[in-house]
Design a protein around this motif. Structure first.
Motif, PDB file in Angstrom:
ATOM      1  N   VAL A  65       0.845  -1.200   0.000  1.00 34.24           N
ATOM      2  CA  VAL A  65       0.000   0.000   0.000  1.00 34.24           C
ATOM      3  C   VAL A  65       0.879   1.249   0.000  1.00 34.24           C
ATOM      4  N   LEU A  70      -3.628   3.503  -1.721  1.00 37.01           N
ATOM      5  CA  LEU A  70      -4.489   3.944  -0.625  1.00 37.01           C
ATOM      6  C   LEU A  70      -5.695   4.717  -1.144  1.00 37.01           C
ATOM      7  N   ALA A  74      -9.560   3.397  -0.840  1.00 30.48           N
ATOM      8  CA  ALA A  74     -10.573   4.188  -0.129  1.00 30.48           C
ATOM      9  C   ALA A  74     -11.758   4.538  -1.025  1.00 30.48           C
ATOM     10  N   TRP A 111      -0.346   4.557   6.962  1.00 28.50           N
ATOM     11  CA  TRP A 111      -1.435   4.506   5.997  1.00 28.50           C
ATOM     12  C   TRP A 111      -2.722   3.998   6.638  1.00 28.50           C
ATOM     13  N   ARG A 114      -4.351   7.001   8.129  1.00 25.55           N
ATOM     14  CA  ARG A 114      -4.982   7.808   7.070  1.00 25.55           C
ATOM     15  C   ARG A 114      -6.269   7.150   6.580  1.00 25.55           C
ATOM     16  N   PHE A 115      -6.220   5.833   6.387  1.00 24.28           N
ATOM     17  CA  PHE A 115      -7.392   5.126   5.892  1.00 24.28           C
ATOM     18  C   PHE A 115      -8.542   5.220   6.883  1.00 24.28           C
ATOM     19  N   LYS A 116      -8.244   5.116   8.156  1.00 21.63           N
ATOM     20  CA  LYS A 116      -9.288   5.215   9.182  1.00 21.63           C
ATOM     21  C   LYS A 116      -9.995   6.565   9.106  1.00 21.63           C
ATOM     22  N   ARG A 119     -12.051   6.560   5.686  1.00 24.80           N
ATOM     23  CA  ARG A 119     -13.162   5.612   5.591  1.00 24.80           C
ATOM     24  C   ARG A 119     -13.597   5.122   6.973  1.00 24.80           C
ATOM     25  N   CYS A 122     -15.490   1.782   7.329  1.00 25.67           N
ATOM     26  CA  CYS A 122     -14.854   0.497   7.057  1.00 25.67           C
ATOM     27  C   CYS A 122     -14.204  -0.030   8.335  1.00 25.67           C
TER      28      CYS A 122
END
Length: 248
Positions: A65, A70, A74, A111, A114-116, A119, A122
């Motif tokens: 990733v 990423l 997302a 990452w 950042r993803f949390k 999104r 999720c």
């Protein structure tokens, strides 16, 4: 690394889209990294378009990733569960387990954070296969792992109390039916369809083949039902790959 042909993948998604009831969950890869497929994002967008009520559940080690991956990840609206197999807290244990540099660890953390934020809908899960004998993890490392990742999601610790080795004599064999025989199907790159067994990479428990057969017919077919009967009747040890496994 062999990958499923995109035309076969699209055929399966379009077939599933015709089912009278929506598929609950789809896992785009069973063994390997989805991000290694040159058209992984196209596959995700196809699921978004044709199976909007189906949840994508994705397992990954997270090592591939980068910023581009990423952003694409997302963007997938149906992605609802992301399991990141980290397996270690200490650098030396991580390198022993994965065979890659431990510099991936801080990258995965960044990452994932950042993803949390991108999104929040999720579910993030961080998993460890806890194997003190083979991989040298200690109870201290296990507890540090849990404390480190828990602020970002749930943590799952899987002890290696089971293994699948045909013919292996287990110290504590079980006759309990395995849920993997009942909870899904796996499609191999050559179209063979097997049970949901996570140890059966060689597709020993093949129950059909696509596109010659329809997935729903395979799911309702006699081959899969027979494996279910054997397990429900306490005869799982008559199946070679199941005889060396206590997973239930």
């Amino acid at each position: 690394m062999a990958r499923i042909d995109h035309d076969l993948f699209e055929h399966l998604i379009r077939e599933i889209a015709t089912w009278p009831a929506p598929l609950a969950e789809i896992v785009p890869t069973s063994w390997g990294e989805w991000f290694m497929h040159p058209r992984w994002h196209d596959q995700g967008l196809l699921i978004d378009e044709l199976l909007p009520k189906t949840k994508i559940a994705l397992p990954t080690t997270g090592t591939l990733v980068n910023d581009e991956v990423l952003m694409k990840l997302a963007s997938l609206k149906t992605l609802k569960h992301l399991n990141i197999s980290v397996n270690a807290f200490f650098a030396e244990t991580y390198e022993l387990f994965h065979g890659v540099p431990a510099t991936h660890l801080p990258r995965i953390r960044k990452w994932a954070e950042r993803f949390k934020d991108m999104r929040p809908d999720c579910h993030l899960q961080f998993s460890m296969v806890y194997d003190p004998v083979t991989h040298g993890q200690t109870e201290i490392e296990r507890d540090l792992f849990r404390a480190y990742w828990q602020p970002l999601g749930t943590v799952e610790i899987n002890t290696t109390s089971y293994a699948s080795h045909p013919g292996k004599k287990l110290e504590h064999p079980t006759t309990l039916p395995c849920r993997s025989v009942f909870d899904g199907l796996v499609v191999a790159i050559d179209g063979r369809v097997g049970t949901g067994c996570c140890f059966d990479a060689d597709m020993e428990l093949t129950v059909g083949k696509v596109p010659e057969e329809k997935l729903l017919d395979i799911w309702n077919g006699e081959k899969l039902r027979e494996y279910g009967r054997v397990h429900n009747e306490g005869r799982r040890n008559s199946i070679p790959i199941c005889s060396g496994c206590s997973f239930a």
